[in-house]
Design an enzyme around this catalytic site. Structure first.
Site, PDB file in Angstrom:
ATOM      1  N   ASN A  94      70.104   0.090 -20.116  1.00 13.93           N
ATOM      2  CA  ASN A  94      68.771  -0.347 -19.708  1.00 13.93           C
ATOM      3  C   ASN A  94      67.673   0.326 -20.529  1.00 13.93           C
ATOM      4  O   ASN A  94      67.796   1.494 -20.867  1.00 13.93           O
ATOM      5  CB  ASN A  94      68.536  -0.037 -18.235  1.00 13.93           C
ATOM      6  CG  ASN A  94      69.376  -0.906 -17.332  1.00 13.93           C
ATOM      7  OD1 ASN A  94      69.714  -2.024 -17.696  1.00 13.93           O
ATOM      8  ND2 ASN A  94      69.721  -0.387 -16.172  1.00 13.93           N
ATOM      9  N   SER A 120      74.287   1.522 -15.165  1.00  6.73           N
ATOM     10  CA  SER A 120      74.669   0.864 -13.933  1.00  6.73           C
ATOM     11  C   SER A 120      76.006   1.438 -13.507  1.00  6.73           C
ATOM     12  O   SER A 120      76.885   1.685 -14.336  1.00  6.73           O
ATOM     13  CB  SER A 120      74.811  -0.638 -14.176  1.00  6.73           C
ATOM     14  OG  SER A 120      75.598  -1.219 -13.162  1.00  6.73           O
ATOM     15  N   LYS A 176      76.313  -1.480 -19.554  1.00  7.77           N
ATOM     16  CA  LYS A 176      74.888  -1.765 -19.342  1.00  7.77           C
ATOM     17  C   LYS A 176      74.029  -0.651 -19.933  1.00  7.77           C
ATOM     18  O   LYS A 176      74.240   0.523 -19.668  1.00  7.77           O
ATOM     19  CB  LYS A 176      74.598  -1.888 -17.841  1.00  7.77           C
ATOM     20  CG  LYS A 176      73.254  -2.491 -17.532  1.00  7.77           C
ATOM     21  CD  LYS A 176      73.406  -3.830 -16.847  1.00  7.77           C
ATOM     22  CE  LYS A 176      72.089  -4.549 -16.665  1.00  7.77           C
ATOM     23  NZ  LYS A 176      71.191  -3.870 -15.768  1.00  7.77           N
ATOM     24  N   HIS A 192      53.544 -16.387 -28.226  1.00 11.15           N
ATOM     25  CA  HIS A 192      53.826 -17.028 -26.939  1.00 11.15           C
ATOM     26  C   HIS A 192      55.324 -16.948 -26.607  1.00 11.15           C
ATOM     27  O   HIS A 192      55.867 -17.854 -25.976  1.00 11.15           O
ATOM     28  CB  HIS A 192      53.379 -18.493 -26.941  1.00 11.15           C
ATOM     29  CG  HIS A 192      51.973 -18.678 -27.429  1.00 11.15           C
ATOM     30  ND1 HIS A 192      50.872 -18.387 -26.662  1.00 11.15           N
ATOM     31  CD2 HIS A 192      51.487 -19.087 -28.625  1.00 11.15           C
ATOM     32  CE1 HIS A 192      49.768 -18.633 -27.354  1.00 11.15           C
ATOM     33  NE2 HIS A 192      50.115 -19.052 -28.542  1.00 11.15           N
TER      34      HIS A 192
END
Lengths: 463, 463, 463, 463
Positions: free
Chosen positions: C287, C279, C285, C156
């Site tokens: 990704n 980016s 950055k 979860h």
């Protein structure tokens, strides 16, 4: 209450449906609704002198599911293989000879079941209106309260630029309000009844058919459709797609909480009652149960969309295959949507916002998420292309060497030639990247009370 | 034009797309649109003094896909792994040093691609408006022309009561009009652009962001959204579900023609050019190609709905998985919808209506589809229950013995005691079952010219 | 290459398809395949003396798409409205009078297109086999290499008990292998051709039809179907659901990397070339592009499943609506699946595993994820119920007071009465919770070389 | 029995589910199954000396839903918000102190629920096997009985070439058998249990975990999975797609009967009990209820496929959103599939075949559907190109002038120069177009008894 679907479970029913939606679809609720329709039809016919007034009164008096032998209806339904003949015959048994022939006079199955669908649609739209309004209200409150609570905006799961939590919540509010608009626009189309006869021509009642239809639907508070929709099921498709849109947004909010509740992020969390047990063996475990469940429920509703759209391809004047599928997917979609709306309101209402962690997570980025601000600031001195080049280089070096962006900038002569430490600190303040946020929140929250107080008619330029 | 999808096929492109929709999505059309957006942004920025006017002019001058080296853009896109950097860099190559830095200033990928989505949405809604209007117009003409052309209404694939073909066509018109209403309501929500920056805060432009956004979108004729929709994709979902609703109805019409064109029924048929070949070996074969294809195209559009609805669950401030899926399903849904709208108009316009076969098919039922009328007539003499019993019995006997219903009724003393042959003939006229049909057609066609001339405000009781 | 789908885009084609899959579906590839089929048919007919050998040779000689005027085929296709007549006529133009009549002799459209579908299925299964094997191999290597690299298991979205990364990767390997099994089982059913004639009876060739069919399919290396599948499309549905299953698993792996690449977790990351730009404004950055894209591509493939399953309901002996939909969803599903398989292999091959962060994240839980171990240990002294109560209490108090679980246990007399610090430390070692993991990894990796070396025939009890 | 889904309805339950499937999913059936699992776990643990034998016996003795206070379980479930804690606690209440701690020892929720899913899968596959076998048997009988019953093959809803009804039914049998193969292949993958602990590592039981798991699953007759499938849900997806494939074929058969039961075609019809009422007002009306319902039920099952495939993307070691969706779609898909299988067998068993109408419908085509045969015959005299031209011309003229093809051929000198009336009549015999049909039926029916008696190893050339 116990059945193959968890909405009916003694154990799990509270998670998969609500009493409101269950009452629309279980045998008692549905049959009561059908009896109401049969009574309204007799009364409308009595108004027009088509059936004796006393017959209509007698039918109304028995139109009470608590007086009905449902098992007998079931038996007769199975025996005749006809969807409503069982109900009619058992109802007729309890009427005197005068009233008996007038039950359901001239009507056919879909006259009852489609009119019931119109009543279900009305109930669902009422519920959507109420719960969307409550959810939007709560989202607005969150937006106002945390208007300036700086947190990371994340793109592709990675830290991007800062936002505020109020900005995020305002986006939720706007999306919820768009759904409320859609529901309002769809309502007059969807909340209509049927009275069409076997092929839509109102044949049983001659030229009086249209008038009877109007009176009948007035009694039930339903609109008069612009035509038979026996095989024109765009109304049903529209209802189901609307529910899928609404619950999709609730799932988006749930998914957001689920992820921001990860302890590694720790920015949002569900509240839960003390007695709730996350894990039997791990007492500290606190699962985002509601959040996850919103994602689940949206999938359940979404699953109804394919058959709802397939049902548009209705054949001739009545198409059992397309129409009967509704009997399966409408209860499923509506009960799940009802559960999702309730859960969405509860989630938003009880949401815990950890603004300290939000700020810490921004700070943990060591300035890199604000490189854009620094570029903009440096560009005023050296032009955009050069500023981009310089800051990009400093950031790359700093990142490689484990420095903060501030350290990297201060170590770069091309930067310090133009910007002092104080200016750099100012450029690295997250708030600098958030100068439009107040205006954007105002816009997202729409014409809220007090908006008129802005000195400028254009809220977006007022600050 | 040749690609993995048949919309691009030299051989089959005409069936799976239209030039209009293709131009929205192929490299040239899409890139031109992106260039327009980039130019509009520079101009809006120039308006606000953010970029030099000459730079904006230079960018506009090069914003022409025919001047662009697309292969170089592709190469640079692959090299950088970035969605728009390839385009930016190649565009910058062709600009002088003054203009170069101002290309795409402060914007990010979705500012361009989402604004393009808004332009696509506008184009699609324009197309929907135009073609739905044409289809509705044709359906109305069919409804008026064949207002009294009696044919079988069919339920569950079996003959039911009579209708008229005008009644059927009026139902099509009403459904098409409801879709036009939906499209009109959705338009202000859907036809908006984006200008949001990386996380929706318009961070690059400080407090001027909202004003820049407004000027930028004005130049493109797009609405200003009530907030960033970087991960709030309800607009895209709404567009796709709308297209699925519209094409679902066109598939319903296609499926109806397909079935009524069966030679065993022979009531409707597609027109086709002389050169069209149904079958190489069977010269007489005449396939309902357009009709079938409408069913196919609706499935293609419908397939896009699941990912469109799944895309509602966007994560954080940018969610590549949800958003990029649009790049696959939007072209697919829009090209198929465009093809379907064109095909639907063509099908309706060329539809051949065989009113003789329609009447013959009614007559071939030998009166049984009018048993309800006879019951109603007999009920005036013996009451409803007894009339039902008598007619039901006569019909069952006649059906068993191969008689027409007329023969069966005339052979039944319980009938002839009350109804003479002439009365029976009157009751067996299909038109008797159609007394409400004129009013229903008028209602379905809405506020048509002349409706005001009705002496009564209630059109349904005026005849 | 430029078309409405991004698989054809000069800019983005590399992300949405592969050269292998594109070659199956673009005009050239598909038409070449159709020409191969037409030539094989003529040759098989020549074998049986149905057509002159010279005609078959001539047809084969021209069965080359590079010799074909595709535009002329397109024009003729549009003119006749027939799917293959255009191709036949243009091909015939280039043949002498002797060969001309024998092109496509006795065959109909689906004989060509369904046989092509069989060839596509074979190519896709080959690709699935190859790439699943490569992906599984890489997952196995990861499983072996990181067999004991302790990390958090999460439930979860919350920290649960420890696992090892090898255990996670072994689960991937097992799931990939199950798909390989499914593909192998489906192959003989799916990789068949068609030769059926208009209604499946092989009518053109009299009693020789079945023999011709066998020879024809032998030449193409396709299986002989157990019957006409003109409207029995379970094969196509099975292929598409298989691709959806495979890409669903790849999406699971991608989604896992996406989440574990969050810098707040930092346990896995994609490798990327130096030139890749995450980016424009944020140089640091990085990704998870491939990972996200796997999730996207799985949605694209999944979207094809609904029409593929709807297509099962084929009508009569040929159903254009169901069959033609394949022309849209097969290219879409196969190109996306091809892209996903390639991307999945690349992702796994380049995966960076940060075992230091994995361990740190476990340690950051301060022992609470090992409460179960402590309970088990204490239970040996005080019995299960009491152990549960005591540890639960200590954990709750510690969690409330900001202590580590170790501190909380040491502060609890009910614990220290039975367990010393050293014993507690032993119970809090993550490895204690992982005693079955080696056996489970071995089992998940199946009958790998070396497995036989286990002293016991039961790997799960061998350690 | 009364709930929101019609499978639970007193009135309609018989149409939407069966007692067999209902018993798998309603509170009593599901809870009994869970109790069986809990008891088997205790017993397996007792075997290994993990729990006292007397505790296991006590747990088994109370593992009876009729002894359980379900309302109390529900209350406790709601209070704790935990899926199984309510059941555990109420069960523990009824046990003495010795047994109490050993209920569910070391297990977690999905150990119970996934193992139950394995039991459900087994029950569903048993049901699929049994009903597919019955349906296939009946289809084979139809194929043999009507092997030579000539009827129209139809393409695009239009008459094509002749087939026989036996050929059609043999195609059904082959497709049903392919599904039986798929089910058999899937069984060992699908019919497995779970015992994994919280994150799949069997952590509670140390190195004995794998052995415990094996003993536990042996007691339940379930296979041991090759790894934890807590978030590897390909098994569940495979089950649901299998059910969708099977019910899709049943829908194909239903849709075929629906259309051939149109009185304008009149070739097949459903049998129905005398008391079944098609229409209250039209006594002769005989609706294809079962046939239509098969189409409906397939849509219901198909709707479960999208969430089942989405569930493949399970996150980390447990993913509530993906897994809990199964609780909604599994009952829905399984009950609808169970109903469809039963209805499919009933439909086939009771099918009425009107071979007279079949032949009449062929004859009504006046020879045109046999133009191909005539071409083939004439080609022996004038070559294929000329024969095509001549017959095509004659057919076009005859069709235009309202002649039969025989009349048109006899009026054409180019025909009569080569073919006499008797030869033409022979060419126009439908059986001539069916010379391969016997071989094709034999092949579709597979290795049926007697097939070995063929003198030639190649059945397709033996006649």
């Amino acid at each position: 209450m116990t059945g193959v679907t968890l909405a009916d479970s003694v154990l799990y029913g509270h998670l998969w449906g609500t009493d409101e939606t269950r009452a629309l679809f279980d045998d008692r609720g549905r049959t009561q609704s059908w009896l109401d329709i049969i009574a309204a039809l007799a009364e409308a016919q009595a108004d027009l002198g088509m059936v004796p007034a006393r017959a209509a009164e007698a039918i109304r008096a028995r139109a009470d599911v608590s007086l009905l032998d449902l098992d007998a209806v079931g038996e007769e339904t199975r025996r005749t293989g006809h969807s409503t003949l069982g109900l009619i015959r058992v109802l007729q048994r309890d009427l005197d000879e005068e009233a008996r022939p007038w039950v359901y006079w001239g009507a056919t199955v879909q006259d009852v079941t489609d009119t019931w669908t119109g009543l279900v649609a009305r109930a669902m739209l009422d519920l959507v209106d109420r719960d969307l309004a409550a959810a939007e209200r709560t989202a607005r409150t969150l937006a106002e309260r945390h208007r300036h609570a700086v947190m990371l905006g994340r793109t592709h799961g990675q830290p991007g630029l800062p936002i505020t939590f109020g900005f995020k919540a305002a986006g939720w509010a706007a999306e919820l309000r768009r759904h409320a608009e859609r529901a309002a626009e769809a309502r007059p189309r969807i909340v209509v009844g049927q009275l069409a006869g076997a092929v839509g021509t109102l044949s049983s009642w001659g030229a009086d058919g249209p008038q009877l239809q109007r009176r009948f639907l007035e009694r039930l508070g339903l609109g008069v459709p612009d035509g038979s929709w026996l095989t024109a099921r765009d109304r049903v498709s529209e209802l189901v797609t609307l529910l899928a849109l609404v619950t999709g947004t609730l799932a988006r909010i749930g998914n957001e909480v689920y992820n921001l509740q990860r302890p590694e992020l720790g920015e949002l969390s569900e509240s839960s009652a003390d007695e709730v047990v996350g894990s039997i063996t791990m007492p500290q475990k606190h699962n985002p149960e509601l959040s996850e469940h919103l994602v689940t429920l949206a999938r359940v509703v979404r699953a109804a969309v394919a058959p709802a759209l397939e049902g548009l391809v209705g054949e001739h004047e009545r198409d059992g295959a397309a129409w009967k599928a509704e009997w399966a997917f409408l209860p499923s979609a509506c009960t799940a949507a009802g559960a999702a709306l309730g859960a969405g309101v509860r989630l938003l209402t009880g949401l815990r916002v950890n603004t300290v962690r939000m700020r810490e997570n921004v700070d943990a980025q060591r300035g890199y998420v604000l490189a854009e601000s620094v570029m903009t600031g440096l560009a005023e001195h050296v032009g955009r292309p050069r500023a981009h080049e310089v800051v990009h280089g400093a950031a790359a070096r700093g990142s490689r060497d484990g420095q903060s962006l501030r350290e990297a900038l201060l170590a770069d002569a091309d930067v310090t030639a133009h910007l002092g430490a104080q200016e750099i600190d100012e450029l690295l303040r997250p708030e600098r990247a958030l100068r439009a946020v107040d205006a954007l929140i105002d816009r997202a929250l729409g014409g809220r009370p007090g908006a008129a107080a802005h000195p400028s008619p254009d809220p977006s330029t007022s600050r």
